[in-house]
Design a protein around this motif. Structure first.
Motif, PDB file in Angstrom:
ATOM      1  N   PRO A 169       0.873  -1.342  -0.257  1.00  0.00           N
ATOM      2  CA  PRO A 169       0.060   0.110   0.044  1.00  0.00           C
ATOM      3  C   PRO A 169       0.793   1.146   0.004  1.00  0.00           C
ATOM      4  CG  PRO A 169      -0.177  -1.146   1.995  1.00  0.00           C
ATOM      5  CD  PRO A 169       0.593  -1.884   1.141  1.00  0.00           C
ATOM      6  N   ALA A 170       0.297   2.407  -0.655  1.00  0.00           N
ATOM      7  CA  ALA A 170       1.122   3.498  -0.652  1.00  0.00           C
ATOM      8  C   ALA A 170       1.115   4.325   0.674  1.00  0.00           C
ATOM      9  CB  ALA A 170       0.379   4.575  -1.981  1.00  0.00           C
ATOM     10  N   LEU A 171       2.487   4.579   0.999  1.00  0.00           N
ATOM     11  CA  LEU A 171       2.544   5.360   2.137  1.00  0.00           C
ATOM     12  C   LEU A 171       2.089   7.022   1.888  1.00  0.00           C
ATOM     13  CD1 LEU A 171       5.889   4.312   3.274  1.00  0.00           C
ATOM     14  CD2 LEU A 171       3.771   3.771   4.181  1.00  0.00           C
ATOM     15  N   TRP A 172       1.576   7.453   2.952  1.00  0.00           N
ATOM     16  CA  TRP A 172       1.203   9.151   2.708  1.00  0.00           C
ATOM     17  C   TRP A 172       2.129   9.772   3.497  1.00  0.00           C
ATOM     18  CZ3 TRP A 172      -2.800  11.259   0.197  1.00  0.00           C
ATOM     19  CH2 TRP A 172      -3.731  10.077  -0.477  1.00  0.00           C
ATOM     20  N   HIS A 173       2.329  11.028   3.116  1.00  0.00           N
ATOM     21  CA  HIS A 173       3.412  11.979   3.487  1.00  0.00           C
ATOM     22  C   HIS A 173       2.663  13.389   3.920  1.00  0.00           C
ATOM     23  CE1 HIS A 173       7.059  10.077   1.797  1.00  0.00           C
ATOM     24  NE2 HIS A 173       6.089   9.742   0.870  1.00  0.00           N
ATOM     25  N   LEU A 174       2.792  13.601   5.099  1.00  0.00           N
ATOM     26  CA  LEU A 174       2.435  15.058   5.577  1.00  0.00           C
ATOM     27  C   LEU A 174       3.604  15.987   5.257  1.00  0.00           C
ATOM     28  CD1 LEU A 174       0.881  17.270   7.159  1.00  0.00           C
ATOM     29  CD2 LEU A 174       1.541  16.406   9.158  1.00  0.00           C
ATOM     30  N   TYR A 175       3.549  17.274   4.627  1.00  0.00           N
ATOM     31  CA  TYR A 175       4.626  17.776   4.404  1.00  0.00           C
ATOM     32  C   TYR A 175       4.408  19.423   4.460  1.00  0.00           C
ATOM     33  CZ  TYR A 175       1.840  18.827   0.239  1.00  0.00           C
ATOM     34  OH  TYR A 175       0.864  19.135  -0.748  1.00  0.00           O
ATOM     35  N   LEU A 176       5.388  20.019   4.890  1.00  0.00           N
ATOM     36  CA  LEU A 176       5.518  21.597   4.943  1.00  0.00           C
ATOM     37  C   LEU A 176       6.432  22.185   4.010  1.00  0.00           C
ATOM     38  CD1 LEU A 176       4.346  23.715   6.864  1.00  0.00           C
ATOM     39  CD2 LEU A 176       6.297  23.054   8.377  1.00  0.00           C
ATOM     40  N   LEU A 177       5.641  22.914   3.200  1.00  0.00           N
ATOM     41  CA  LEU A 177       6.574  23.718   2.265  1.00  0.00           C
ATOM     42  C   LEU A 177       6.778  25.067   2.709  1.00  0.00           C
ATOM     43  CD1 LEU A 177       4.177  22.795  -1.043  1.00  0.00           C
ATOM     44  CD2 LEU A 177       6.190  21.667   0.085  1.00  0.00           C
ATOM     45  N   GLU A 178       7.972  25.829   2.272  1.00  0.00           N
ATOM     46  CA  GLU A 178       8.168  27.233   2.302  1.00  0.00           C
ATOM     47  C   GLU A 178       7.955  27.900   0.992  1.00  0.00           C
ATOM     48  OE1 GLU A 178      11.679  30.317   3.591  1.00  0.00           O
ATOM     49  OE2 GLU A 178      12.353  28.261   3.050  1.00  0.00           O
ATOM     50  N   CYS A 179       7.215  28.925   0.741  1.00  0.00           N
ATOM     51  CA  CYS A 179       6.535  29.373  -0.143  1.00  0.00           C
ATOM     52  C   CYS A 179       7.538  30.607  -0.394  1.00  0.00           C
ATOM     53  CB  CYS A 179       5.411  29.935  -0.338  1.00  0.00           C
ATOM     54  SG  CYS A 179       3.988  28.509  -0.064  1.00  0.00           S
ATOM     55  N   ARG A 180       7.329  31.314  -1.779  1.00  0.00           N
ATOM     56  CA  ARG A 180       8.191  32.412  -2.185  1.00  0.00           C
ATOM     57  C   ARG A 180       8.134  33.687  -1.273  1.00  0.00           C
ATOM     58  NH1 ARG A 180       7.150  33.933  -7.968  1.00  0.00           N
ATOM     59  NH2 ARG A 180       7.518  31.794  -8.295  1.00  0.00           N
ATOM     60  N   ASP A 181       7.165  33.857  -0.799  1.00  0.00           N
ATOM     61  CA  ASP A 181       6.665  34.880   0.096  1.00  0.00           C
ATOM     62  C   ASP A 181       7.090  34.753   1.486  1.00  0.00           C
ATOM     63  OD1 ASP A 181       4.688  33.200   1.077  1.00  0.00           O
ATOM     64  OD2 ASP A 181       2.905  34.809   0.578  1.00  0.00           O
TER      65      ASP A 181
END
Length: 88
Positions: free
Chosen positions: A4-16
């Protein structure tokens, strides 16, 4: 039989300088979609520059619960909260 596919919780930094949190079962493809303007509405106007952190979860439900918890943290604690979470 396929695992089964694993799921990721992610945090991105945006350009602003803002941060965006989300879940996916393919982190690389999702980041590329956000960067290309095909991701969430928020990242279309605030393109991501990098992935700050991510955590793997065994299923969508547990990733969604963790996302809900992460989004309720003050910005000053989001990154530390995500990095401190135990493996699911």
């Amino acid at each position: 039989m396929t695992a089964p596919a694993l799921w990721h919780l992610y945090l991105l930094e945006c350009r602003d300088g803002s941060w965006y949190a989300g879940i996916t079962n393919d982190l690389d493809a999702r980041f590329k979609a956000h960067a290309a303007g095909r991701g969430a509405k928020y990242t279309r106007g605030n393109p991501p520059v990098r992935i700050l952190a991510s955590r793997v979860y065994p299923d969508r439900a547990s990733a969604s619960r963790a996302e809900w918890q992460l989004k309720r943290q003050p910005r000053a604690r989001k990154l530390a909260w995500l990095q401190a979470q135990p493996e699911a």
